[in-house]
Design an enzyme around this catalytic site. Structure first.
Site, PDB file in Angstrom:
ATOM      1  N   LYS A  53       0.940  -1.245  -0.098  1.00 13.34           N
ATOM      2  CA  LYS A  53       0.013  -0.014   0.122  1.00 13.34           C
ATOM      3  C   LYS A  53       1.090   1.106   0.135  1.00 13.34           C
ATOM      4  O   LYS A  53       0.705   2.262  -0.923  1.00 13.34           O
ATOM      5  CB  LYS A  53      -0.926   0.016   1.082  1.00 13.34           C
ATOM      6  CG  LYS A  53      -1.961  -1.059   1.017  1.00 13.34           C
ATOM      7  CD  LYS A  53      -2.700  -1.191   2.263  1.00 13.34           C
ATOM      8  CE  LYS A  53      -3.954  -2.285   2.274  1.00 13.34           C
ATOM      9  NZ  LYS A  53      -4.343  -2.847   3.309  1.00 13.34           N
ATOM     10  N   GLN A  97      -4.398  -1.416   9.643  1.00 10.28           N
ATOM     11  CA  GLN A  97      -4.441  -2.723   8.987  1.00 10.28           C
ATOM     12  C   GLN A  97      -5.140  -3.775  10.090  1.00 10.28           C
ATOM     13  O   GLN A  97      -4.947  -3.820  11.255  1.00 10.28           O
ATOM     14  CB  GLN A  97      -3.031  -2.980   8.809  1.00 10.28           C
ATOM     15  CG  GLN A  97      -3.010  -4.478   8.079  1.00 10.28           C
ATOM     16  CD  GLN A  97      -3.540  -4.395   6.580  1.00 10.28           C
ATOM     17  OE1 GLN A  97      -3.261  -3.323   6.067  1.00 10.28           O
ATOM     18  NE2 GLN A  97      -4.106  -5.284   6.343  1.00 10.28           N
ATOM     19  N   ASP A 120     -11.006   3.058   4.668  1.00 11.25           N
ATOM     20  CA  ASP A 120     -11.612   1.966   4.291  1.00 11.25           C
ATOM     21  C   ASP A 120     -13.188   2.013   4.320  1.00 11.25           C
ATOM     22  O   ASP A 120     -13.667   0.809   4.135  1.00 11.25           O
ATOM     23  CB  ASP A 120     -11.027   1.109   5.481  1.00 11.25           C
ATOM     24  CG  ASP A 120      -9.955  -0.010   5.369  1.00 11.25           C
ATOM     25  OD1 ASP A 120      -9.697  -0.145   4.028  1.00 11.25           O
ATOM     26  OD2 ASP A 120      -9.149  -0.401   6.185  1.00 11.25           O
TER      27      ASP A 120
END
Ligand code: NAD
Length: 293
Positions: A53, A97, A120
């Site tokens: 990422k 994460q 997200d």
């Protein structure tokens, strides 16, 4: 023989647009989009995801700020970091994460992220906005899956879509997105009685189960479009391992009209959509219109 829906190519095209927009933001407004990625612990898969990422963010002109915390980090320490990132004007997107170590309350942590920086799309505010069809942040994997479907089919109106899996990160947001795009949507899950029968009438199948090669080609309606979200590592006869999806690709390819491969399908789109969301968040925070091309 089904057409292969090339997620990698589609993700590259999206990243070209993101780079163009990021360059525009920097040149016209002096703004460099910033993405903070928080990793707690040593999970090897998570470390690879975070590295990827960060690398791809940089390639697109987005600053990636990594925060690597010890496995024993407390809820309180993590919440304090998130509070700091929420206030930091150079941070436009925050990603924690998952999975977090067991001792941390993940739901509490995700709720602590400023919903306008929640790239997200897991914050309850964004979940609610998606369900009423309002402007929020859309979870990356369903968003990438939708883009692949649109690229292949164009208008999705009237299609019967069957989603297998009802998780908060894939199945449920996918349901809302496809409904918004005028599909007739069925959601199947672990308690669905006859999965084969449920899938039989689907024009679109989105598999997000986590069971390797569960869905067989013979279950599909001829010509169905298949989006395989699943990523499962299995052992081969040679004793090595390989990645497969939730769909039995070899039998599905003869029945479907189009199918995403694993790897190289939904996975690359998930990362590209994370960067896309970071850009959207940056533009909204600065009240700047996105470029259309
Ligand atoms: P999850 O475990 O949270 O949810 C799985 C869902 O599948 C559940 O709703 C469950 O009811 C359903 N299910 C389980 N067994 C079933 C069965 N036999 N029949 C019908 N339904 C069944 O998983 P998730 O987080 O939604 O992920 C699903 C898969 O997608 C996993 O393989 C995961 O690795 C993959 N994934 C890929 C990406 C990507 O970027 N490509 C992103 C997220 C998840």
């Amino acid at each position: 023989m089904a057409k292969i829906i090339e997620g990698k190519r589609c993700a590259s095209n999206l990243k070209i647009k993101i780079t163009r927009q990021a360059n525009y933001l920097q040149e016209k407004h002096g703004i460099i989009p910033g993405l903070a990625v928080v990793l707690v612990g040593q999970d090897p898969a998570s470390q690879v995801y975070v590295r990827n990422k960060g690398k791809q963010a940089k390639e697109c002109g987005i600053t990636s700020i990594e925060h690597k915390l010890d496995t024993n980090t407390s809820d309180q320490e993590l919440l304090e970091l998130i509070a700091k990132l929420n206030q930091d004007p150079v941070v436009n997107g925050i990603l924690v994460q998952l999975p977090l170590p067991n001792h941390i309350d993940s739901a509490k942590v995700l709720k602590a992220i400023d919903s306008t920086k929640d790239v997200d799309g897991f914050h309850p505010v964004n979940v609610g906005l998606l369900s009423i069809g309002d402007k929020g942040m859309i979870p990356c994997t369903p968003l990438g899956s939708l883009m692949l479907l649109q690229e292949h089919l164009g208008d999705l109106s009237g299609k019967h879509a069957v989603i297998i899996g009802r998780s908060n990160i894939v199945g449920k947001p996918m349901f809302n997105l496809l409904l918004q795009h005028n599909c007739t949507v069925t959601v199947a899950h672990s308690r669905t009685c006859n999965l084969e029968y449920t899938i039989q009438s689907a024009d679109i199948v989105v598999a997000a189960v986590g069971v390797p090669q569960l869905i067989k080609g013979s279950w599909l309606k001829p010509g169905a479009v298949v989006i395989d979200v699943g990523i499962n590592r299995i052992k081969t006869a040679l004793g090595t391992t390989k990645l497969v999806g939730d769909v039995d690709f070899d039998s599905a390819i003869d029945i479907a009209s189009a199918i995403t491969p694993v790897p190289g399908g939904v996975g690359p789109m998930t990362i590209a959509c994370l960067l896309y969301n970071t850009l959207i968040a940056t533009c909204r925070q600065h009240q700047i219109e996105m470029l259309t091309t």
